[in-house]
Design a protein around this motif. Structure first.
Motif: not given
Length: 403
Positions: A103-111, A115-118
């Motif tokens: 879920p953190l990956f999804i949240g960081f993508l939305k921010a 993709p790599f940094k997320a």
């Protein structure tokens, strides 16, 4: 980077504290960030857990002494079953950190992260949150996610789970297999105390910071960030709203929660929830004039009360000495020094922004406080005072007025 800053960062990572003198995301190279993450992971699962794991990987025999040290670190009375428990710890850690990273990956993508940094940020923050470390790759910690349900919510869940302690997690995972679905007294005490502290913090932060630190947030998000502020001082150290913007009442509550910390056998440090609970129960039973401390129809042994008092006195003495040392060394406001000392000893990582301004002497004081907070002052003293009292003399009682 100066040697003292490198030493400070390494200690903060392995003690899962989160206090920083250099920006983790911008001032450290990717290789240094990986080293910090490795130290966080080792510190989170515990040194003895890591050492025992390496011994198993290398095919070495786990001796009785190593089993005893490992068992003692998690409050186990006997060394039997420690290998199975070790495997459960590693599985819990892997499953929960991977589950939190998704879920953190999804949240960081939305921010808006790539993709790599997320992906990298999700892994880093999931491990940091579960290990109650508080290290972040963002310069303003998680203040950019104060209105992100998925990011701050995932972080809160990981902090709470990591702070409950592996013995409690093991019991909860096996509760369906237990006859009558009954938890041990320790697990019930940890869960009850944790819930009370979270609700206590949520209530006080919502009231004290509604028109101050949370003034810029919509109504619902004020309550949400009050919940985050209630959970994160329990040795985690993340923040969605800068502690420096909190009112005096809010800072006072933060210090109280930082002193308490997480639970025994967890990835966090601090005074421990069970220590606080036993102290409160002892006071309550004394007021009711009960000769024994009783909890859920069970008597708390005198040796537990002795250890509770010893931990309390040593912890608060360590905090007092740390504050005194910082006050002598650093020409900074007392409130900020008190907050910094409580954060270091509680292995929290929250700061009012003075960590990087400290002199070498001040940083050394915080290093000692972080080390004591993670290892445990009582354990540290036991290591210095080798041997035990073996006398068989029984002395007459003395009646001394108290209070």
């Amino acid at each position: 980077m100066k040697l003292i800053d490198a030493f400070f960062t390494a200690t903060s990572a392995v003690c899962v504290t989160g206090l920083i003198v250099v920006d983790t995301g911008t001032d450290l190279s990717p290789a240094s960030q990986m080293i910090v993450l490795l130290l966080i992971q080792l510190g989170g699962i515990g040194v003895m857990t890591a050492a025992t794991t390496f011994s198993l990987i290398l095919g070495e025999r786990i001796g009785l002494r190593q089993r005893m040290l490992f068992a003692g670190g998690f409050g186990m009375d006997t060394p039997s079953g420690v290998i199975k428990f070790l495997i459960k710890i590693l599985l819990f850690t892997l499953i929960l950190e991977v589950s939190g990273a998704i879920p953190l990956f999804i949240g960081f993508l939305k921010a808006g992260l790539t993709p790599f940094k997320a992906f990298c940020s999700a892994i880093f923050h999931s491990i940091s949150a579960f290990c109650n470390a508080g290290f972040s790759l963002f310069s303003n910690n998680l203040e950019g996610f104060s209105q992100s349900f998925i990011v701050s919510g995932t972080i809160m869940v990981l902090i709470v789970i990591g702070g409950l302690g592996f013995p409690v997690l093991t019991e909860l995972s096996a509760i369906r297999k237990r006859n009558g679905n009954r938890l041990s007294l320790h697990s019930k005490l940890v869960l009850t105390t944790t819930l009370i502290l979270i609700l206590f913090g949520l209530f006080l932060f919502t009231i004290s910071e509604w028109n101050t630190a949370f003034a810029h947030l919509p109504g619902g998000w004020k309550i949400w960030n009050g919940l985050f502020a209630s959970i994160t001082p329990r040795t985690a150290g993340f923040d969605t709203v800068a502690p420096s913007t909190f009112s005096s009442a809010g800072l006072f509550v933060l210090v109280l929660l930082m002193i308490v910390g997480a639970s025994p056998g967890s990835t966090g440090g601090g005074f421990k929830t069970t220590t606080l609970a036993i102290l409160v129960l002892s006071a309550w039973n004394t007021l009711r004039r009960r000769p024994d401390v009783v909890l859920w129809s069970r008597r708390i042994p005198f040796r537990i009360l002795q250890r509770t008092i010893a931990v309390s006195v040593l912890y608060l003495s360590g905090l007092g000495l740390g504050i005194l040392a910082l006050s002598i060394i650093e020409p900074l406001p007392f409130r900020e020094l008190l907050f910094e000392a409580a954060s270091a000893l509680g292995t929290v990582g929250l700061s009012l922004g003075i960590t990087a301004q400290l002199s070498t002497g001040g940083k050394i004081v915080l290093i000692l406080l972080m080390f004591w907070g993670r290892v445990g002052i009582l354990t540290f003293i036991f290591g210095l005072l080798k041997g035990e009292f073996r006398g068989n003399v029984s002395y007459p009682d003395a009646d001394i007025p108290i209070g």
